[in-house]
Write an enzyme that holds these catalytic residues in place. Sequence first.
Site, short mmCIF file in Angstrom:
data_model
loop_
_atom_site.label_atom_id
_atom_site.label_comp_id
_atom_site.label_asym_id
_atom_site.label_seq_id
_atom_site.Cartn_x
_atom_site.Cartn_y
_atom_site.Cartn_z
N TYR A 1 -12.91 8.37 -12.92
CA TYR A 1 -12.74 7.07 -12.25
C TYR A 1 -13.48 5.88 -13.08
O TYR A 1 -12.77 5.10 -13.27
CB TYR A 1 -13.42 7.33 -10.71
CG TYR A 1 -13.63 5.87 -10.14
CD1 TYR A 1 -12.82 5.47 -9.19
CD2 TYR A 1 -14.79 5.09 -10.17
CE1 TYR A 1 -12.78 4.27 -8.56
CE2 TYR A 1 -14.98 3.94 -9.24
CZ TYR A 1 -13.90 3.61 -8.60
OH TYR A 1 -14.03 2.54 -8.04
N ASP B 1 0.96 -1.13 0.07
CA ASP B 1 0.00 -0.15 -0.15
C ASP B 1 0.96 1.20 0.03
O ASP B 1 2.03 1.27 0.28
CB ASP B 1 -1.09 0.05 1.34
CG ASP B 1 -2.02 0.71 0.94
OD1 ASP B 1 -3.21 0.42 0.82
OD2 ASP B 1 -1.99 2.14 1.28
N1 LIG Z 1 -15.85 1.27 -2.10
C1 LIG Z 1 -16.56 1.06 -3.23
O1 LIG Z 1 -17.74 1.22 -3.02
C2 LIG Z 1 -16.06 0.63 -4.48
C3 LIG Z 1 -16.93 0.33 -5.39
C4 LIG Z 1 -16.27 -0.10 -6.61
C5 LIG Z 1 -14.83 -0.46 -6.65
N2 LIG Z 1 -14.01 -0.04 -5.69
C6 LIG Z 1 -12.63 -0.57 -5.72
O2 LIG Z 1 -12.13 -1.22 -4.67
C7 LIG Z 1 -10.93 -0.98 -4.38
C8 LIG Z 1 -10.42 -0.60 -2.85
O3 LIG Z 1 -11.55 0.41 -2.53
P1 LIG Z 1 -11.69 0.91 -0.90
O4 LIG Z 1 -13.29 1.27 -0.90
O5 LIG Z 1 -11.20 -0.16 -0.06
O6 LIG Z 1 -10.93 2.08 -1.06
P2 LIG Z 1 -10.04 2.80 0.25
O7 LIG Z 1 -9.37 4.11 -0.22
O8 LIG Z 1 -10.25 2.18 1.57
O9 LIG Z 1 -8.52 1.66 -0.34
C9 LIG Z 1 -7.59 2.10 -1.26
C10 LIG Z 1 -6.24 1.73 -0.92
O10 LIG Z 1 -5.36 1.85 -1.83
C11 LIG Z 1 -4.30 2.43 -1.64
N3 LIG Z 1 -3.83 3.48 -2.76
C12 LIG Z 1 -4.37 4.23 -3.46
N4 LIG Z 1 -3.18 4.38 -4.20
C13 LIG Z 1 -2.20 3.86 -4.44
C14 LIG Z 1 -0.98 3.70 -4.99
N5 LIG Z 1 -0.68 4.56 -6.00
N6 LIG Z 1 -0.11 2.89 -4.49
C15 LIG Z 1 -0.36 1.90 -3.56
N7 LIG Z 1 -1.42 1.90 -2.80
C16 LIG Z 1 -2.39 2.92 -3.26
C17 LIG Z 1 -4.73 3.73 -0.29
O11 LIG Z 1 -3.76 3.98 0.19
C18 LIG Z 1 -5.75 2.84 0.08
O12 LIG Z 1 -5.23 2.08 1.29
C19 LIG Z 1 -10.34 0.42 -5.05
O13 LIG Z 1 -9.54 -0.11 -6.36
C20 LIG Z 1 -11.49 0.81 -5.45
O14 LIG Z 1 -11.86 1.80 -6.57
C21 LIG Z 1 -14.57 0.44 -4.49
#
Ligand SMILES: NC(=O)c1ccc[n+]([C@@H]2O[C@H](COP(=O)([O-])OP(=O)(O)OC[C@H]3O[C@@H](n4cnc5c(N)ncnc54)[C@H](O)[C@@H]3O)[C@@H](O)[C@H]2O)c1
Length: 256
Positions: free
Chosen positions: A163, A32
């Site tokens: 996005y 991360d």
């Molecule tokens: N939460 C939702 O409703 C949802 C819906 C569809 C898809 N997603 C996808 O699920 C995944 C996780 O989402 P989440 O809700 O847990 O979000 P979150 O923000 O809790 O987690 C995302 C993590 O990715 C890390 N990150 C971001 N950019 C980075 C980089 N360049 N290098 C390394 N780490 C990086 C962040 O530090 C964070 O810990 C994402 O890809 C998101 O797009 C989430």
Amino acid sequence: MSLAVVTGGAGSIGAVIARRLADAGHRVCVADLDPDRARAVAAELPGEHVSFGGDLSDEPTVIELARTVDALAPVTVLVNAAGISPKGPAGKLEIDEIDASGLMAVLRANTVGPFLVSTHLARQMPTDGTASIVNILSIATRMATGGRRDAVFPPFIPSASHYAASKAALHNLQVSMCRELAPRRIRVNGVAPGFIATAMNRNIADGERASVVRQIPLGRAGTPEDVADAVEFLAGPRASYITGAVLDVNGGWLPA
Ligand SMILES: NC(=O)c1ccc[n+]([C@@H]2O[C@H](COP(=O)([O-])OP(=O)(O)OC[C@H]3O[C@@H](n4cnc5c(N)ncnc54)[C@H](O)[C@@H]3O)[C@@H](O)[C@H]2O)c1
């Protein structure tokens, strides 16, 4: 023992996936941007696990990750869960609120990063049919975004256009990768969550949240556990003939 690398492993969904893969018997590398949270998540998993901190959209950092894990064990599972979904003060960002640097930042984190991590780690994955990659895509991959907040169809999705485009591009790369990595017997699949109750969505306005939940036939937001169930299946041996697939985890939000 095989290694499972979870990018974004310190995030809401990534941390639950890391736990699920640890419970399934993998040694896990929690990777991360935030090294402290990555270390903390790895330390809380049952057994011996590792963490890696760094920007995984930066190629030298990805090469360092590949070197680090290569010294530990063969990587049989990669889950690309790292991602960003910028929101504005009023929730969803509109097209007029997005400039070139905002667009590039989202493409870098959500498309370039997973592409780089996948290609670099795939070079050192076993070719005996045990290795697979799972991308965390999004309902926005296919539905894009926009629409009226009181809409039923097309659905109102509170993610921004950049996005949605970044996840659509990742999906397209996934299709190519599934074909190009098939000769190496590496499977490449995606999980497309709908609306999951996580930190990423904490800035969504109350009205937007209510509008989304109203549209979901199963009547609730998803949980990180719902996503982890799908990831565990696709990453595991019961999905050994599945590659190039996208599993929707959205409570029926996406029309057929
Ligand atoms: N939460 C939702 O409703 C949802 C819906 C569809 C898809 N997603 C996808 O699920 C995944 C996780 O989402 P989440 O809700 O847990 O979000 P979150 O923000 O809790 O987690 C995302 C993590 O990715 C890390 N990150 C971001 N950019 C980075 C980089 N360049 N290098 C390394 N780490 C990086 C962040 O530090 C964070 O810990 C994402 O890809 C998101 O797009 C989430």
